[in-house]
Design an enzyme around this catalytic site. Sequence first.
Site, short mmCIF file in Angstrom:
data_model
loop_
_atom_site.label_atom_id
_atom_site.label_comp_id
_atom_site.label_asym_id
_atom_site.label_seq_id
_atom_site.Cartn_x
_atom_site.Cartn_y
_atom_site.Cartn_z
N ASP A 188 2.30 12.54 6.61
CA ASP A 188 2.89 11.30 6.14
C ASP A 188 4.35 11.55 5.81
O ASP A 188 4.68 12.44 5.03
CB ASP A 188 2.14 10.80 4.90
CG ASP A 188 2.76 9.51 4.36
OD1 ASP A 188 2.86 8.54 5.14
OD2 ASP A 188 3.15 9.48 3.18
N GLU A 272 2.72 9.37 12.30
CA GLU A 272 2.92 7.94 12.47
C GLU A 272 4.18 7.71 13.30
O GLU A 272 5.14 8.46 13.17
CB GLU A 272 3.13 7.30 11.09
CG GLU A 272 2.06 6.33 10.70
CD GLU A 272 2.37 5.72 9.35
OE1 GLU A 272 2.10 4.53 9.18
OE2 GLU A 272 2.89 6.42 8.47
N CYS A 328 -13.33 3.90 0.76
CA CYS A 328 -14.20 2.76 1.07
C CYS A 328 -13.66 1.87 2.20
O CYS A 328 -14.35 0.97 2.65
CB CYS A 328 -14.43 1.91 -0.19
SG CYS A 328 -12.97 0.99 -0.69
N CYS A 344 -8.29 2.18 -6.34
CA CYS A 344 -8.92 1.16 -5.50
C CYS A 344 -9.98 0.44 -6.33
O CYS A 344 -10.45 0.94 -7.35
CB CYS A 344 -9.54 1.82 -4.29
SG CYS A 344 -10.40 0.66 -3.22
N CYS A 346 -12.90 0.27 -5.61
CA CYS A 346 -14.11 1.10 -5.57
C CYS A 346 -14.05 2.22 -6.61
O CYS A 346 -15.00 2.96 -6.79
CB CYS A 346 -14.32 1.70 -4.19
SG CYS A 346 -13.23 3.09 -3.81
N ASP A 353 0.73 9.30 -1.12
CA ASP A 353 1.09 10.01 0.11
C ASP A 353 -0.08 10.80 0.70
O ASP A 353 -0.25 10.84 1.92
CB ASP A 353 2.27 10.94 -0.17
CG ASP A 353 3.51 10.16 -0.62
OD1 ASP A 353 3.63 8.98 -0.25
OD2 ASP A 353 4.35 10.74 -1.33
ZN LIG Z 1 -11.77 2.16 -2.20
#
Ligand SMILES: [Zn+2]
Length: 402
Positions: A188, A272, A328, A344, A346, A353
């Site tokens: 990244d 990327e 997730c 998140c 979740c 990063d």
């Molecule tokens: Zn998640």
Amino acid sequence: MVEQVKRAFKYRFYPTDEQAAELSRTFGCVRLVYNKALEERTRAWYGEQRRISYVQSSAALTQWKKTEELAFLTEVSSVPLQQALRHLQTAFAHFFAKRAQYPRFKSRKESRASAEYTRSAFTWRDGRLTLAKMAESLDVRWSRLLPEGVEPTTVTVSRDAAGRWFVSMLVEDAIAPAPATHAAVGLDAGITSLVTLSTGEKIANPRHERRDRARLARAQRELSRKAKGSANREKARRRVAKVHARIADRRRDFLHKLTSRIVHENQVVVIEDLTVRNLLKNGALARAISDASWSGLRMMLEYECVWYGRELVVIDSFFPSSKLCGSCGTVAAKLPLNVREWTCTCGAVHDRDVNAARNILAAGLAASACGDGVRPQRESSRTGRSSVKQEPQRATAGIPRL
Ligand SMILES: [Zn+2]
């Protein structure tokens, strides 16, 4: 399998006064021939929609040498002049294929002057390099060894803005692939750090960058204070060029060591497709990204992966690598650049990063398994901003932890 690759080896050299004069004369002739041929091609193209070929340019060069005012062209080696016409041919080929802008005239003020010598215009014997029209071999500082038994096919001599002389030798070389490994890594491109690996390792921008930048700013201030056209200004200009050259050298060295290690340790490397130009539009990122030399890193990865039999997978910059939860699969709605860590819905806590690097790796491996890379999208959908809107969002909130 042993791969045949072309590699360039660049060395510094110190010309005698005589050699410096001969090379300066050659650079001047190269520039003149290039510009004159470009002028003729331009006239033919815009005036008559007619293309001039390399062969026609070459024939014109022969005629120029016979005229009184251009007879001096015969005093330098003819090979660099021919090569200049070949380079022009290539520039036009790129232009006609819409890969490049219309070729530009070479200016005397251009920072770098060069001349290219092919096999007939230099001798390479017992580790000594002698150019056409020169009695003595060049005093080259062999900072690293040429691989054993290779024969240079092309030699390019150049002088940079700091007045340093370089010779770049192109050789055909056989490289054995690096020992096989099953490891794969995602990279990244960072802001706070240069690169973050999917392994969790963060590679900081080299420390010397900051000091070098201060030095550069100082040299530029000095330059701006000197009167135009003065000898002191010329001296100050050289100093600025020297600092620039030093920064570029150190950066190249740093990136080279980094890419070598990554390529040797991994079979698959995923990055990327960040178009630097796009990133540079985002003001705050500009300095970090240019310092980070992401494009240099990518270029080195590209050729080193070929050399050592590794696979480089380039995934689309449209891919929401930062906002996607690696645990997730939820895509966070918003993730401002200053948010370095987020949680998140979740419950997973992500280093921005590292999470991005892991997602890049996963996307790259998936693409590689399918047998085709994730292709870049059309230009219009490339910016990060539009991808936020177009991304289907499974959760409305990724709650950043500040
Ligand atoms: Zn998640």
